[in-house]
Design a protein around this motif. Structure first.
Motif, PDB file in Angstrom:
ATOM      1  N   GLY A 135       0.838  -1.196   0.000  1.00 50.12           N
ATOM      2  CA  GLY A 135       0.000   0.000   0.000  1.00 50.12           C
ATOM      3  C   GLY A 135       0.872   1.243   0.000  1.00 50.12           C
ATOM      4  O   GLY A 135       1.777   1.402  -0.824  1.00 50.12           O
ATOM      5  N   GLU A 136       0.641   2.123   0.957  1.00 50.33           N
ATOM      6  CA  GLU A 136       1.425   3.349   1.051  1.00 50.33           C
ATOM      7  C   GLU A 136       2.727   3.159   1.838  1.00 50.33           C
ATOM      8  O   GLU A 136       3.563   4.064   1.886  1.00 50.33           O
ATOM      9  CB  GLU A 136       0.585   4.449   1.718  1.00 50.33           C
ATOM     10  CG  GLU A 136      -0.663   4.839   0.912  1.00 50.33           C
ATOM     11  CD  GLU A 136      -1.458   5.930   1.599  1.00 50.33           C
ATOM     12  OE1 GLU A 136      -1.079   6.308   2.727  1.00 50.33           O
ATOM     13  OE2 GLU A 136      -2.449   6.395   1.010  1.00 50.33           O
ATOM     14  N   VAL A 137       2.895   2.005   2.454  1.00 50.84           N
ATOM     15  CA  VAL A 137       4.108   1.730   3.233  1.00 50.84           C
ATOM     16  C   VAL A 137       5.205   1.236   2.294  1.00 50.84           C
ATOM     17  O   VAL A 137       4.999   0.296   1.526  1.00 50.84           O
ATOM     18  CB  VAL A 137       3.828   0.687   4.325  1.00 50.84           C
ATOM     19  CG1 VAL A 137       5.106   0.337   5.064  1.00 50.84           C
ATOM     20  CG2 VAL A 137       2.784   1.208   5.292  1.00 50.84           C
ATOM     21  N   LYS A 138       6.387   1.858   2.375  1.00 47.01           N
ATOM     22  CA  LYS A 138       7.508   1.477   1.523  1.00 47.01           C
ATOM     23  C   LYS A 138       8.759   1.223   2.367  1.00 47.01           C
ATOM     24  O   LYS A 138       8.968   1.875   3.386  1.00 47.01           O
ATOM     25  CB  LYS A 138       7.799   2.568   0.490  1.00 47.01           C
ATOM     26  CG  LYS A 138       6.655   2.843  -0.490  1.00 47.01           C
ATOM     27  CD  LYS A 138       7.042   3.926  -1.485  1.00 47.01           C
ATOM     28  CE  LYS A 138       5.905   4.191  -2.469  1.00 47.01           C
ATOM     29  NZ  LYS A 138       6.258   5.247  -3.455  1.00 47.01           N
ATOM     30  N   THR A 139       9.570   0.285   1.899  1.00 44.29           N
ATOM     31  CA  THR A 139      10.874  -0.038   2.508  1.00 44.29           C
ATOM     32  C   THR A 139      10.830   0.042   4.033  1.00 44.29           C
ATOM     33  O   THR A 139      11.537   0.809   4.662  1.00 44.29           O
ATOM     34  CB  THR A 139      11.977   0.883   1.968  1.00 44.29           C
ATOM     35  OG1 THR A 139      11.633   2.249   2.268  1.00 44.29           O
ATOM     36  CG2 THR A 139      12.150   0.706   0.476  1.00 44.29           C
ATOM     37  N   SER A 140       9.979  -0.762   4.627  1.00 41.90           N
ATOM     38  CA  SER A 140       9.777  -0.728   6.072  1.00 41.90           C
ATOM     39  C   SER A 140       9.664  -2.144   6.632  1.00 41.90           C
ATOM     40  O   SER A 140       9.386  -3.098   5.905  1.00 41.90           O
ATOM     41  CB  SER A 140       8.495   0.045   6.422  1.00 41.90           C
ATOM     42  OG  SER A 140       8.563   1.377   5.974  1.00 41.90           O
ATOM     43  N   GLN A 198      13.830   0.313   8.140  1.00 43.95           N
ATOM     44  CA  GLN A 198      14.541  -0.525   9.103  1.00 43.95           C
ATOM     45  C   GLN A 198      14.347  -1.996   8.752  1.00 43.95           C
ATOM     46  O   GLN A 198      13.330  -2.382   8.173  1.00 43.95           O
ATOM     47  CB  GLN A 198      14.030  -0.296  10.532  1.00 43.95           C
ATOM     48  CG  GLN A 198      14.240   1.108  11.070  1.00 43.95           C
ATOM     49  CD  GLN A 198      13.781   1.243  12.507  1.00 43.95           C
ATOM     50  OE1 GLN A 198      14.035   0.379  13.335  1.00 43.95           O
ATOM     51  NE2 GLN A 198      13.095   2.334  12.813  1.00 43.95           N
ATOM     52  N   THR A 199      15.338  -2.803   9.116  1.00 46.56           N
ATOM     53  CA  THR A 199      15.249  -4.254   9.020  1.00 46.56           C
ATOM     54  C   THR A 199      15.443  -4.823  10.419  1.00 46.56           C
ATOM     55  O   THR A 199      16.505  -4.648  11.028  1.00 46.56           O
ATOM     56  CB  THR A 199      16.324  -4.819   8.075  1.00 46.56           C
ATOM     57  OG1 THR A 199      16.201  -4.198   6.800  1.00 46.56           O
ATOM     58  CG2 THR A 199      16.163  -6.320   7.924  1.00 46.56           C
TER      59      THR A 199
END
Length: 385
Positions: A222-227, A249-250
């Motif tokens: 959705g609107e969440v990226k690289t998280s 973050q990972t």
């Protein structure tokens, strides 16, 4: 230099061959341990050697690395510091997971075994045979439970002796309410199982209230990226629901504080940025580390407590009583062997001490007593925060 250690014994598990303390727990004078080890290898005496300068095994299979891997075993041991340890369970396996009740009365053990001598399959994924076992008398006697052998188990997390979860490759999550007699698979959160067939969650935690949380990284949802996403599942729920998002973050580890009177805190140890790209030779995996926290309430706010230098490889996290936090890291940037470091905070992450403890062969942190144990060869040490 080690700091604050007290020697408990200099003969820990010395009578059990081959050497290795395995995963262990201590309560007073009593010990339990889960240990994976290879077969004991023996050499011919000097008078039987073809070449006096070349050591020879007593049996041909001992010189075969695949055969040695196939003969690895998983063992459960129990005993005392004074009386030594006795093996009460032993099965073939190169991997294992366990769970034990607070009184050590109920113990679950899973074993995973691969045939390293079998031809490599077309997909490159050698089958793993997984088995599951349960003891109701402190590990003295064992019963094998019904379990589908092609379902790997990487973690066992239980609320009590009957209710719990098994987490495995895929990732997959299963739930039991009858002591492992039957299992129900739970649908994992969105995109958690996209990727390699033996993908795992980045971290899993079972809170003191029985809420299961899983962490995993997504490029976009959705609107969440690289998280990294944290999803939660209460015991009476059928589906995971969103908990928090950790942008850019990972997650390395996810732990909860041990409070049992309602509210408690969650802590995530992370590397800032995307996961390491193993196909890029220039990506050495160095990332700035971060420790974040939030509460177990609905829609909690996340606060970043501390960051760690990028030259450190973050390995794990422990959370104890009254604000005790331990972060384990490795520094491999200097000359010589990598250095194991422990960062300790006694005030909820406001200040930190960096302790250079040296390389231990095993250990754990007891959150109920704020006691850390570490094994250096046969010497077991402890320190209380």
């Amino acid at each position: 230099m080690t700091t604050g250690w007290e020697t408990v014994t200099t003969t820990f598990a010395k009578g059990d061959k081959p050497y290795g303390g395995g995963a262990f727990r201590v309560r007073g004078n009593d010990i339990i341990s889960l240990k994976t080890s290879g077969p004991e290898l023996k050499f011919k005496p000097a008078r039987e050697l073809k070449d006096p300068d070349v050591a020879e095994f007593t049996e041909a299979w001992m010189d075969d690395s695949s055969e040695r891997l196939n003969r690895r075993t998983v063992a459960f041991l129990k005993g005392t510091f004074n009386g030594g340890l006795t093996r009460t369970f032993q099965q073939r396996g190169q991997d294992a997971a366990w769970w034990y009740s607070k009184d050590w009365r109920t113990v679950y053990v899973s074993t995973g075994w691969m045939d390293y001598k079998a031809p490599q399959p077309a997909d490159g994924l050698a089958p793993q045979i997984t088995k599951l076992w349960r003891s109701s008398d402190g590990g003295q006697n064992w019963t094998q439970l019904n379990w589908q052998e092609d379902h790997n188990i990487g973690q066992l997390l239980f609320l009590d002796s009957l209710r719990g979860y098994a987490i495995g490759w895929g990732p997959h999550a299963w739930r039991t309410a009858d002591g492992g007699q039957s299992w129900h698979e739970i649908k994992v959160p969105p995109l958690a199982d996209v990727g390699k067939p033996r993908k795992t969650f980045d971290a899993v935690n079972l809170g003191p209230d029985g809420v299961l949380r899983v962490a995993y990284y997504v490029e976009q949802l959705g609107e969440v990226k690289t998280s990294s996403l944290i999803y939660r599942l209460a015991w009476d729920q059928q589906d995971f629901e969103p908990d928090v998002v950790l942008p850019n973050q990972t997650v390395v580890d996810l732990q909860s504080s041990p409070e049992t009177t309602g509210s408690y805190s969650l802590y995530a140890l992370s590397r800032l940025g995307a996961p390491r790209n193993w196909d890029d030779a220039n990506d050495k995996g160095h990332r700035t580390g971060a420790l974040s926290t939030w509460g177990n309430s609905q829609r909690p706010d996340v606060h970043q407590l501390h960051t760690f230098d990028e030259h450190l490889m973050l390995d794990g996290l422990s959370v104890g009583q009254q604000g005790a936090l331990l972060v384990y890291a490795t520094d491999a940037t200097g000359d010589g062997a990598p250095r194991d470091l422990t960062f300790i905070s006694k005030n909820f992450g406001k200040s930190w001490d960096n302790l250079k403890d040296g390389t231990a062969q095993g250990g754990y942190f007891d959150p109920d007593t704020n006691t850390q144990y570490a094994l250096f060869a046969y010497t077991l040490k402890k320190r209380k925060l």
